[in-house]
Design a protein around this motif. Structure first.
Motif, PDB file in Angstrom:
ATOM      1  N   PRO A 300       0.937  -1.354   0.013  1.00  0.00           N
ATOM      2  CA  PRO A 300      -0.256   0.074   0.061  1.00  0.00           C
ATOM      3  C   PRO A 300       0.881   1.214   0.074  1.00  0.00           C
ATOM      4  N   LEU A 301       0.060   2.309   0.614  1.00  0.00           N
ATOM      5  CA  LEU A 301       1.124   3.602   0.530  1.00  0.00           C
ATOM      6  C   LEU A 301       1.305   3.983  -0.735  1.00  0.00           C
ATOM      7  N   GLU A 302       2.485   4.626  -0.900  1.00  0.00           N
ATOM      8  CA  GLU A 302       2.836   5.273  -2.148  1.00  0.00           C
ATOM      9  C   GLU A 302       3.152   4.090  -3.263  1.00  0.00           C
ATOM     10  N   ALA A 304       0.876   1.872  -4.007  1.00  0.00           N
ATOM     11  CA  ALA A 304      -0.406   1.436  -4.369  1.00  0.00           C
ATOM     12  C   ALA A 304      -0.725   1.622  -5.954  1.00  0.00           C
ATOM     13  N   THR A 361      -3.076   8.064  -7.709  1.00  0.00           N
ATOM     14  CA  THR A 361      -4.161   7.718  -6.911  1.00  0.00           C
ATOM     15  C   THR A 361      -4.031   8.443  -5.591  1.00  0.00           C
ATOM     16  N   GLU A 366      -5.475   3.969  -1.666  1.00  0.00           N
ATOM     17  CA  GLU A 366      -4.536   3.285  -0.668  1.00  0.00           C
ATOM     18  C   GLU A 366      -5.225   2.386   0.274  1.00  0.00           C
TER      19      GLU A 366
END
Length: 413
Positions: A300-302, A304, A361, A366
């Motif tokens: 996830p996070l950056e 995604a 996104t 996320e």
């Protein structure tokens, strides 16, 4: 200097007036306006030479307009079912009005009026339309409901690719009534999906089809016992390293794939960049089980929808104890058997729910990745003891893949 500022002021004023004129000139003309634009209160004449062209759920009505310069639009009033009345307007620039949303293929009365620029209506003119079978009723007879892991599988055909809603109702043990459990809206020509979360006890289920006008088909009712489903015990998972498996990168060893950590800050599984394809890993699940679904948690996070997160991938399984290694094809139909391995399913990770392009996104996307995504395995698939993930390509289109976690559901044998 005073004259200089005066000229600037006059120039700005002229530009402002010019822009206002341009905006006024470019205003969209919808063809008619419901606000009175004339003081002529004369009742307009009626439409004549009426012809009807029926289609599924509606009809096109053509006509001749009365010889009047004061006509603004033609209005059609009609009832589409026992509860809903509709109105349709057509500009005086056209000789056709579309009436739609009818619930059945039977005669319906439509009342036509011409409306003047002063909002004066003509005398009514009635016409009968006979729409063909509406699209939602074409879908309804094709519905098939069958048992699935933890619920039911629903199939139907929507050959005209029209927007329909497939509504699942199920007997509620508390209310002792059939309650809406799931609503599936689609315009796909082939409908095939599962609804889960039910215990393995007999229950009455029903499915009906609706359309954007609120029409509802008859309900298909069945008594079904969902197949038993449980989450497989991750403490029994084991590494089954094979020669064709990818090298590990950055110390993200395979056991991190089932350590229940999906936060994006912990380790997961990561292949070594630069080693090429296949991008894959193999592990044992500790029991022989009929797999129902595999929940995939991408990074996830950056990361995604980016970097090494799998975009297109396959799950393969093996029943045999200590299955032999084999280089699997990058493309194969579900059910294909290669050596000791069978293709359990080919999958594509969903696009960002926000509709934004990958790489741009937002926080909601996320959150979607963090929650994990279920990928269903057909009930016809054989029971297996080993799983192999084969990544075909990633969101970043690179030569390394990574995942945070997988959770496997099914029925141990």
């Amino acid at each position: 200097m005073k004259h200089y500022f005066k000229y600037i002021y006059i120039s700005i004023l002229l530009i402002t007036i010019g822009c206002g004129c341009l905006l006024s000139a470019c205003k969209k003309n919808e063809g008619y306006n419901t606000e009175p634009v004339s003081n002529d209160k004369t009742k307009p004449g009626v439409v004549t030479n009426i012809k009807v062209d029926n289609y599924h759920g509606g009809a096109y009505i053509t006509y001749d307009l009365p010889n009047s310069d004061n006509i603004l639009y033609v209005l059609a009033k009609y009832q589409i079912n026992d509860k809903t009345a509709r109105e349709t307007k057509a500009s005086y620039y056209t000789d056709t009005i579309n009436v739609d949303g009818f619930a059945s293929n039977k005669p319906y009365d439509v009342t036509l009026y011409t409306v003047s620029r002063a909002n004066v209506m003509s005398d009514p003119v009635k016409v009968t339309v006979n729409p063909d079978v509406p699209f939602y009723k074409l879908v309804s007879p094709t519905i098939e409901i069958s048992t699935d892991f933890g619920g039911v599988n629903i199939k139907a055909l929507n050959l005209n690719k029209k927007e329909v809603g497939v509504i699942l109702i199920a007997m509620d043990n508390s209310t002792k009534a059939l309650e809406v459990n799931d609503q599936h809206y689609t315009n796909a020509d082939t409908i095939n999906y599962s609804v889960r979360g039910f215990p393995a006890v007999e229950r009455k289920f029903g499915v009906y089809v609706t359309d954007k006008f609120g029409n509802i088909s008859d309900t298909t009712l069945v008594d079904i016992t969902p197949l038993f489903e449980t989450q497989l015990d991750k403490t029994k998972f084991t590494v089954y390293k094979q020669p064709s498996d990818s090298q590990i990168g950055y110390g993200w060893e395979l056991p991190y794939l089932w350590d229940n950590k999906v936060d994006g800050y912990s380790n997961g599984w990561h292949t070594q960049p630069g080693t090429g394809k296949p991008m894959q890993c193999t592990f044992g699940i500790g029991v022989t089980a009929q797999i129902s679904r595999i929940k995939v948690y991408e990074r996830p996070l950056e990361y995604a929808f980016f970097h090494g997160n799998p975009k297109n991938f396959s799950w393969w399984g093996a029943t045999k104890e200590s299955p032999a290694d084999v280089v699997l094809p990058q493309s194969a139909p579900v059910g294909t058997v290669v050596g000791d391995w069978v293709n359990l399913g080919n999958y594509r990770y969903p696009n960002p729910p926000s509709g934004l392009q990958p790489g741009f996104t937002n926080a909601a996307d996320e959150k979607f990745v963090m929650a994990g995504v279920d990928f269903l395995v057909p009930a016809s698939a054989p029971a297996v003891k080993y799983l192999r993930l084969l990544v075909h390509d990633t969101w970043g289109r690179g030569d390394a893949a990574h995942l945070m976690e997988v959770t496997v559901f099914g029925k141990p044998l």
